[in-house]
Design an enzyme around this catalytic site. Structure first.
Site, PDB file in Angstrom:
ATOM      1  N   ASP A   1       0.862  -1.176   0.000  1.00 27.35           N
ATOM      2  CA  ASP A   1       0.000   0.000   0.000  1.00 27.35           C
ATOM      3  C   ASP A   1       0.903   1.233   0.000  1.00 27.35           C
ATOM      4  OD1 ASP A   1      -3.109   0.763   0.794  1.00 27.35           O
ATOM      5  OD2 ASP A   1      -1.649   2.261   1.445  1.00 27.35           O
ATOM      6  N   ILE A   2       0.739   2.084  -1.032  1.00 29.02           N
ATOM      7  CA  ILE A   2       1.583   3.271  -1.154  1.00 29.02           C
ATOM      8  C   ILE A   2       1.217   4.260  -0.049  1.00 29.02           C
ATOM      9  CG2 ILE A   2       2.222   5.209  -2.636  1.00 29.02           C
ATOM     10  CD1 ILE A   2       1.680   3.398  -5.031  1.00 29.02           C
TER      11      ILE A   2
ATOM     12  N   GLU B   1      -4.546   2.189  -4.469  1.00 26.63           N
ATOM     13  CA  GLU B   1      -3.079   2.197  -4.359  1.00 26.63           C
ATOM     14  C   GLU B   1      -2.566   0.920  -3.723  1.00 26.63           C
ATOM     15  OE1 GLU B   1      -4.594   4.454  -0.648  1.00 26.63           O
ATOM     16  OE2 GLU B   1      -5.216   4.099  -2.717  1.00 26.63           O
TER      17      GLU B   1
END
Length: 392
Positions: free
Chosen positions: A256-257, A299
């Site tokens: 997960d960014i 994301e």
């Protein structure tokens, strides 16, 4: 020409004309391959014209009928070759023109004196070369490699080329040993081979286009349009098969960014898209071709690594973290935008042998990584002893 040979020629002509019509009709339904289908239809029409001339060549004075028939049919085979080669962006028009010119020169030089020899043997050589070149193009063409119809195309063009090569190289010896009766038999065999070619080749060309179109629809349904990675549906489907077939170690990494919403808010969604694409490229580069890669949310990404234990998967995840932290993309104003990523690791074990369970464990570990400061990797065991917190 005997009635039997005339009937076979007529059948070939009718088949090729009908195939040209069906292929032109198919162009309307296959816009992505409109030029390919149009070229194929032109090839069938030229071959049919050559066959019509061949049936009447004895009524045309001198060797004109034989010359025209041979050269027109050779052009038809060359058009088919050009259609197949163009699928991968190649052209053979220069080489084809040289070969056609060479055959025309041979007819002009010795055709009148050795008309039978030229028609029976020499004229078969360029046809064999062009058909075998078509086989080679079908074999080497990347767009065709995943299509099952490709094998039929290779078989029919290869067989046709081998028959014509045998007519040029082997038939003279057979005629010398067994007499002129072998010539009529050879002509019949060649024509029946032409029937096979005229019937099967157009069907295969249409099958290739339709199979490619179907594969394109499948790709659209299973691929994320932005990153060109697999989507969530594809990941769950392929992952289930991978887990079922896994004889030993298997690991899943969830990514997960970090602060991705802030990147979108500050720099715009176009920059956010660049960040996602950059991360996808890094994933591909680090994990190689044997892992399942997917964008499973906005994301959020996941990879499944068959044959990896926890330590091996940790090294992969850490490599992704380091590479992504060192990367940057440019926004419209020219500012370099960098980001980090948090990673959760789960291994296939006694906790369950399904994608949902494994991904759930990895997600819990991922949110533990965010709780502990982001830009890091945490294994599922850490996540199990800490409360999971949804941190953006």
């Amino acid at each position: 020409m005997t009635n039997t040979l005339f009937t076979i020629y007529l059948f070939i002509v009718v088949t090729l004309v009908a195939s040209a019509g069906m292929t032109l009709w198919e162009r309307n339904a296959q816009p992505a391959r409109r030029r390919f289908l149009g070229t194929c239809a032109a090839g069938y029409a030229v071959l049919a014209t050559g066959c019509v001339i061949a049936t009447t060549r004895t009524h045309i004075p001198g060797i004109t009928g034989a010359v025209l028939s041979n050269l027109v049919m050779l052009c038809g085979y060359m058009v088919v070759l050009d259609a197949v080669a163009a699928l991968d962006g190649r052209r053979h028009r220069g080489k084809s023109a040289l070969l056609l010119g060479g055959m025309a020169a041979l007819w002009a030089w010795g055709g009148a004196q050795w008309a039978v020899w030229t028609w029976l043997y020499a004229a078969a050589v360029p046809i064999a070369l062009v058909c075998l070149a078509t086989t080679w193009e079908a074999w080497r063409s990347p767009p065709l490699r995943t299509l099952r119809s490709r094998n039929v195309l290779i078989a029919v063009t290869g067989f046709h080329g081998v028959v014509y090569a045998a007519r040029a190289l082997v038939l003279p010896g057979i005629v010398a040993r067994f007499g002129q009766g072998a010539i009529e038999l050879s002509s019949t065999v060649t024509l029946y081979t032409g029937v096979l070619y005229s019937v099967v080749l157009p069907m295969v060309m249409l099958a290739l286009v339709r199979e490619e179109a179907d594969a394109g629809l499948v790709r659209l349904a299973t691929t994320d349009h932005l990153t060109e990675l697999g989507n969530r549906r594809w990941f769950f489907s392929e992952g289930a098969e991978l887990i079922a077939a896994a004889p030993g170690d298997l690991a899943l990494l969830a990514f997960d960014i970090d602060h991705f919403k802030s990147i979108n808010d500050r720099f715009g969604h176009a920059t956010g898209d660049k960040v996602l694409k950059s991360f996808a490229l890094i994933l591909r580069d680090v994990v190689g071709p044997h892992a399942l890669l997917a964008r499973i949310g906005g994301e959020e990404f996941a990879i499944m690594l068959p044959g990896y234990d926890g330590q091996g998967a940790r090294r992969v995840g850490q490599a992704v973290i380091d590479r992504f932290a060192d990367s940057a993309v440019l926004c419209r104003s020219g500012v370099a935008v960098s980001a980090t990523v948090s990673v959760g690791l789960a291994e296939l074990g006694n906790t369950g042998r399904d994608v949902a369970t494994l991904l759930g464990l990895a997600d819990r570990a991922l949110y533990a990584a965010k709780t502990l400061g982001r830009n890091r990797l945490e294994p599922a065991l850490v996540a199990l002893v800490q409360p999971a917190m949804a941190v953006a």
